[in-house]
Design a protein around this motif. Structure first.
Motif, PDB file in Angstrom:
ATOM      1  N   SER A  24     -11.595 -70.902 -27.938  1.00 57.22           N
ATOM      2  CA  SER A  24     -10.840 -70.669 -26.713  1.00 57.22           C
ATOM      3  C   SER A  24      -9.428 -70.199 -27.008  1.00 57.22           C
ATOM      4  O   SER A  24      -8.845 -69.417 -26.247  1.00 57.22           O
ATOM      5  CB  SER A  24     -10.795 -71.954 -25.885  1.00 57.22           C
ATOM      6  OG  SER A  24     -10.219 -73.015 -26.632  1.00 57.22           O
ATOM      7  N   ILE A  25      -8.869 -70.627 -28.147  1.00 52.05           N
ATOM      8  CA  ILE A  25      -7.527 -70.195 -28.524  1.00 52.05           C
ATOM      9  C   ILE A  25      -7.504 -68.694 -28.792  1.00 52.05           C
ATOM     10  O   ILE A  25      -6.562 -67.994 -28.393  1.00 52.05           O
ATOM     11  CB  ILE A  25      -7.042 -70.969 -29.770  1.00 52.05           C
ATOM     12  CG1 ILE A  25      -6.955 -72.467 -29.466  1.00 52.05           C
ATOM     13  CG2 ILE A  25      -5.699 -70.438 -30.248  1.00 52.05           C
ATOM     14  CD1 ILE A  25      -6.551 -73.309 -30.655  1.00 52.05           C
ATOM     15  N   MET A  26      -8.545 -68.163 -29.453  1.00 51.73           N
ATOM     16  CA  MET A  26      -8.592 -66.746 -29.755  1.00 51.73           C
ATOM     17  C   MET A  26      -8.717 -65.916 -28.490  1.00 51.73           C
ATOM     18  O   MET A  26      -8.102 -64.845 -28.376  1.00 51.73           O
ATOM     19  CB  MET A  26      -9.755 -66.442 -30.707  1.00 51.73           C
ATOM     20  CG  MET A  26      -9.656 -67.140 -32.047  1.00 51.73           C
ATOM     21  SD  MET A  26      -8.090 -66.840 -32.902  1.00 51.73           S
ATOM     22  CE  MET A  26      -8.205 -65.088 -33.219  1.00 51.73           C
ATOM     23  N   ILE A  27      -9.493 -66.384 -27.524  1.00 55.05           N
ATOM     24  CA  ILE A  27      -9.613 -65.667 -26.250  1.00 55.05           C
ATOM     25  C   ILE A  27      -8.268 -65.635 -25.544  1.00 55.05           C
ATOM     26  O   ILE A  27      -7.840 -64.589 -25.024  1.00 55.05           O
ATOM     27  CB  ILE A  27     -10.682 -66.317 -25.351  1.00 55.05           C
ATOM     28  CG1 ILE A  27     -12.068 -66.158 -25.972  1.00 55.05           C
ATOM     29  CG2 ILE A  27     -10.666 -65.701 -23.963  1.00 55.05           C
ATOM     30  CD1 ILE A  27     -13.175 -66.801 -25.173  1.00 55.05           C
ATOM     31  N   LEU A  28      -7.569 -66.767 -25.543  1.00 57.18           N
ATOM     32  CA  LEU A  28      -6.243 -66.811 -24.923  1.00 57.18           C
ATOM     33  C   LEU A  28      -5.266 -65.902 -25.649  1.00 57.18           C
ATOM     34  O   LEU A  28      -4.395 -65.284 -25.018  1.00 57.18           O
ATOM     35  CB  LEU A  28      -5.729 -68.254 -24.912  1.00 57.18           C
ATOM     36  CG  LEU A  28      -6.477 -69.237 -24.004  1.00 57.18           C
ATOM     37  CD1 LEU A  28      -5.915 -70.638 -24.159  1.00 57.18           C
ATOM     38  CD2 LEU A  28      -6.398 -68.790 -22.549  1.00 57.18           C
TER      39      LEU A  28
END
Length: 307
Positions: A24-28
């Motif tokens: 989820s951090i990479m998507i953000l």
């Protein structure tokens, strides 16, 4: 010796677990870069230029229209990769064997074990981690913890495996990212140069800083994605994957290489209307088994048919 091997396996497991956790951090992070670029191009620079009149307004309008078109295609392709399963082995899958043409690959590598006791063909590939048979070109992903059809690699940027069912979407994501970041870099170049001039720079300090950062990030992404896209275009032209190219560095060309045109169609489909959008026509999905990730035409197949 045993203890060293156990520690190594434990460290690899921790690494794979960490990759799952940062998804989820990479998507953000991707959305943050897109948002920063959008603010720099639309709100800080070319949006206000629409009201300046003359050629400046026309240039700003052209940049903004092209920027938004590419942005829509970029995000569409990106989320298509993120939310499309790369392809899993169907339950109780069994291969259609052609012993004369040698259409099955032998068990090779440390990830394979001996076939189950009831198996009758020793040439079928088997994954001991999933305890199941493996279709051609299928590989086990340690991050996802499953076998993936025509696996290319696990990409942390899309938080997903890139394989048979989403490889086209991944390539389009790279393509539109290259176009979008190149456009942003070129459109912000004059503003970036003005940052080092002695003259007064229009806009608030926050806008100037955002423009500077957006230019640097988009230039870096454009250069890196360009090299990555060129590599994958060469893989598509040879009908191979990143994993297969690594495994076959010293071996002859892949038997799946049917010529660049047919190789391209196995990824993008035969319907030209769908080549540049992250989708397939129903007719292509119905008539092209390669798009399903379980069957692939090969040179032995063509020889057997007299083609």
């Amino acid at each position: 010796m045993y203890r060293s091997g156990a520690i190594m396996a434990w460290n690899v497991f921790k690494f794979c677990t960490a990759l799952r956790g940062i998804g989820s951090i990479m998507i953000l992070l991707v959305l943050a870069v897109v948002g920063l670029t959008y603010y720099a191009v639309v709100f800080a620079n070319y949006g206000p230029a629409l009201f300046e009149g003359d050629i400046a307004s026309f240039t700003a309008l052209a940049v903004l229209i092209l920027f938004h078109i590419l942005l829509v295609m970029l995000l569409w392709s990106y989320f298509a990769v993120v939310f499309t399963d790369a392809g899993s082995v169907p339950p109780n899958w069994r291969p259609v064997l052609d012993e004369e043409s040698g259409d099955s690959d032998p068990l090779t590598g440390s990830e394979f074990s001996a076939m189950p006791a009831d198996a009758t063909n020793p040439m079928v590939r088997y994954c001991r981690k999933c305890n199941q048979l493996k279709p051609p070109r299928c590989h086990h992903c340690s991050v996802c913890g499953r076998c993936v059809l025509k696996m290319d690699h696990h990409c942390v940027w899309v938080v997903n495996c890139v394989g048979a069912l989403n490889y086209k979407y991944f390539l389009l994501f790279l393509f539109y990212t290259l176009l979008e970041t190149s456009l942003a870099t070129l459109s912000l170049l004059s503003h970036f140069i003005a940052f080092f001039s002695d003259g007064e720079i229009p806009g608030t300090p926050g806008m100037v800083a955002t423009t500077f950062l957006a230019f640097v990030l988009n230039l870096a992404f454009a250069l890196s994605v360009c090299g990555f896209l060129i590599m994958h275009i060469s893989l598509v032209a040879a009908n191979t994957t990143t994993i297969e190219a690594y495994e076959k560095r010293s071996t002859p060309r892949s038997r799946y290489d049917l010529g660049w045109k047919r190789n391209f169609e196995q990824v993008f489909g035969m319907d030209k209307r769908y080549w540049f959008i992250p989708a397939y026509s129903e007719e292509d999905l119905r008539r092209m088994p390669a798009l399903q990730g379980l069957e692939y035409p090969s040179k032995p197949d063509l020889d057997a048919q007299g083609l």
